[in-house]
Design an enzyme around this catalytic site. Structure first.
Site, PDB file in Angstrom:
ATOM      1  N   GLU A 272     -14.208   4.483 -51.190  1.00 51.50           N
ATOM      2  CA  GLU A 272     -14.675   5.823 -51.531  1.00 51.50           C
ATOM      3  C   GLU A 272     -16.190   5.934 -51.436  1.00 51.50           C
ATOM      4  O   GLU A 272     -16.730   6.912 -50.913  1.00 51.50           O
ATOM      5  CB  GLU A 272     -14.210   6.222 -52.932  1.00 51.50           C
ATOM      6  N   ASP A 276     -18.122   8.474 -48.795  1.00 50.73           N
ATOM      7  CA  ASP A 276     -19.085   9.489 -49.212  1.00 50.73           C
ATOM      8  C   ASP A 276     -20.367   9.406 -48.397  1.00 50.73           C
ATOM      9  O   ASP A 276     -20.856  10.406 -47.867  1.00 50.73           O
ATOM     10  CB  ASP A 276     -19.435   9.309 -50.700  1.00 50.73           C
ATOM     11  N   SER A 475     -12.005  13.736 -51.343  1.00 51.36           N
ATOM     12  CA  SER A 475     -13.237  12.950 -51.353  1.00 51.36           C
ATOM     13  C   SER A 475     -13.835  12.865 -49.954  1.00 51.36           C
ATOM     14  O   SER A 475     -15.012  12.521 -49.804  1.00 51.36           O
ATOM     15  CB  SER A 475     -12.963  11.529 -51.857  1.00 51.36           C
TER      16      SER A 475
END
Length: 563
Positions: A272, A276, A475
């Site tokens: 994650e 990002d 996300s």
């Protein structure tokens, strides 16, 4: 004599109990799945706790958000400085004096405030903290994918009744770190390979959203963007370099993150965290990027709360922030959720664009008194952030029109009423949708979300030097939309205009102009006979699955450039 002393002691206890209150009686205090207690914390061990002090002039703050964010207002784009915000919301002298005197008397030390003076973070021993906050009982817990340690109390704490007008809540007792809902899906099956792509990469996104090689930052402005991470995950510079080597060859980009705020660990990179950074820096290409990395986390601190404190303590911040954090609304206390909402209002008055992922559970589901209801997520449900949902390609191997990604979070808040800026759009949806779930499942008068969307399915990510395919979740869509807004800010700054700031009032006035409307598909919800796993469905215009739709960069730039 002994009997008299006992009776007096008992009377003192009764009076003390009557003179205390519980600030967060509705806060969920059950142990999350996958966490276990390691036992009581040593009484002499040090704790860091954050005290949220009661603010002033919140109605005026709300008015200023509208004034600086509404294109029809004469104050549009005239954002407040952090000093302006501090002057407005700073707690009263009585509040500051009362709370400080209480803390000092309890032995608190090394107390640090923020520029706005509405948070106070202090160090105490566990013994002192449990005396200060009757009812609290601190244990050390371990859990989450990274097996991190936190110190929390599953028992409710109390405060002296005299503090009721002065303290909103105490941070560092109840809320556990969030877990990632990012998932790696199985590769879809396809026959033949001519003209196909095999997953979402920066070049696929740039083709779908009509970004050319020239649509990058100029490198000549003070434009910047940021992502915030609260999962005890870290990105690696070497992964970013490999990602750009593999996927960033046809557009100018920055080779590294400009600034890391917080602790950047040396452990394995998290998917994650890698996602990002890689997609914010490839969508908002060649723009200075900051990363907030589980900032300043002591075992008793709440990472999301620490990020909010940083926003209240920095005079110069990136214009766009993308955040993939969320909790179920019903799991959070009213005191906490309202105070966080105020912090998001403060950011909006300063011209910050905050984008939050809408979540990866569709409409969500939980049971209330034996009846199923949809389960909204916060801060996605805050009226003061722009919430990003998720889509998939209609054909997963072709750059085609988009449809709903069934995991895309969306729905209606049970806490916040519908803001005026979305009144027309939401009423239109409720009156025209042919597939509305039963009215008992959602609060039709609540803040509806998401506001926009982007692709959330089938991403390539480089983590620990390994390219990983088919990573999916909002996300992914959130940093992509954030990077595109950063490119628009670049043009605005070069044209002498202020950055976009809080986008929603303008976004809803434009009725979806500059966005690809997503009109096909429904997201998931309760698996019961009544709704059979189906939540809301997308349709023409705004809907609570993909908002107004996904970005068409040239058209969106044209709409948002002036003034």
């Amino acid at each position: 004599m002994g009997l008299r002393v006992c009776l007096l002691g008992l009377l003192a206890l009764i009076i003390a109990s009557k003179c205390h209150y519980t600030p967060e009686p509705d806060q969920q205090r059950t142990l999350p799945p996958g966490w276990v207690s390691l036992g009581r914390v040593d009484p002499e061990e040090e704790l860091s706790l954050t005290f949220a002090l009661r603010q002033q002039n919140l109605e005026r703050l709300s008015e200023l958000v509208q004034a600086v964010s509404d294109p029809g207002s004469p104050r549009y784009g005239k954002y407040l400085t952090i000093e302006d915000v501090a002057e407005l919301v700073r707690p009263s002298p009585l509040t500051l004096h009362t709370v400080q005197k209480w803390l000092w008397a309890a032995g608190a030390r090394n107390c640090n405030s923020v520029t706005t003076q509405d948070f106070l973070t202090c160090w105490l021993s566990v013994r002192q903290a449990e005396l200060l906050l009757p009812g609290a009982e601190f244990h050390r817990y371990v859990g989450g994918p990274a097996k991190i340690h936190v110190v929390r109390s599953l028992r409710p704490y109390q405060l002296p009744q005299a503090l009721a007008p002065h303290v909103d809540f105490v941070g560092g007792l109840h809320r556990f770190p969030p877990t990632s809902s990012l998932r790696q899906r199985p590769k879809p099956q396809v026959a033949g390979t001519v003209g196909l792509h095999f997953g979402v990469t920066p070049s696929v996104l740039r083709e779908r959203y009509n970004l050319t090689a020239r649509d990058v930052g100029s490198g000549t402005t003070n434009n910047s963007q940021a992502c915030a991470q609260f999962l005890e995950q870290y990105f690696h510079d070497s992964d970013l370099a490999e990602f750009m080597r593999l996927f960033g060859g046809n557009f100018a980009h920055q080779a590294s993150v400009a600034r890391v705020i917080g602790k950047q660990g040396r452990g394995r990179a998290g998917i994650e965290a890698s996602l990002d950074v890689q997609y914010l820096m490839s969508a908002g290409a060649n723009i200075s990027t900051w990363v907030y990395s589980s900032p300043g986390r002591h075992e008793a601190q709440e990472p999301f709360l620490q990020w909010l404190l940083l926003l209240s303590n920095e005079s110069s911040l990136p214009h766009v922030h993308t955040v993939s954090y969320g909790d179920d609304e019903d799991s959070l206390s009213s005191a906490y959720i309202q105070r966080v909402n105020t912090e998001l209002m403060k950011a909006a008055t300063r011209g910050l664009t905050l984008l939050f992922a809408s979540g990866d559970s569709g409409a969500g589901c939980w049971s209330v008194s034996g009846r199923h209801q949809f389960r909204p997520s916060f801060p996605a449900s805050s009226p003061y952030v722009t919430t990003v949902g998720g889509t998939s390609f209609q054909n997963p191997f072709l750059v085609t029109n988009e449809v709903v990604d069934y995991i895309s979070g969306g729905g209606f808040s049970n806490v916040f009423p519908r803001p005026s800026y979305q009144e027309e759009a939401v009423v239109q949806f409720l009156n025209s949708s042919p597939h509305l779930p039963p009215s008992s499942y959602f609060n039709a008068s609540g803040r509806a979300y998401p506001d926009v969307a982007a692709l959330s399915d089938g991403y390539w990510v480089v983590s620990n030097n390994v390219p990983i395919p088919w990573v999916s979740g909002t996300s992914a869509s959130t940093p992509v939309f954030g990077g595109i807004l950063s490119l628009i800010n670049e043009h605005r700054i070069l044209s002498g205009h202020p950055p976009l700031g809080f986008l929603n009032p303008r976004l809803y006035q434009q009725h979806g102009a500059g966005l690809f409307d997503v009109t096909r598909g429904c997201h998931e919800s309760c698996l019961n006979e009544e709704v059979e796993g189906q939540g809301f469905c997308s349709g023409p215009g705004w809907d609570p699955v993909t908002g107004w739709g996904t970005p068409n960069f040239p058209a969106l730039l044209k709409i948002l450039l002036n003034p």
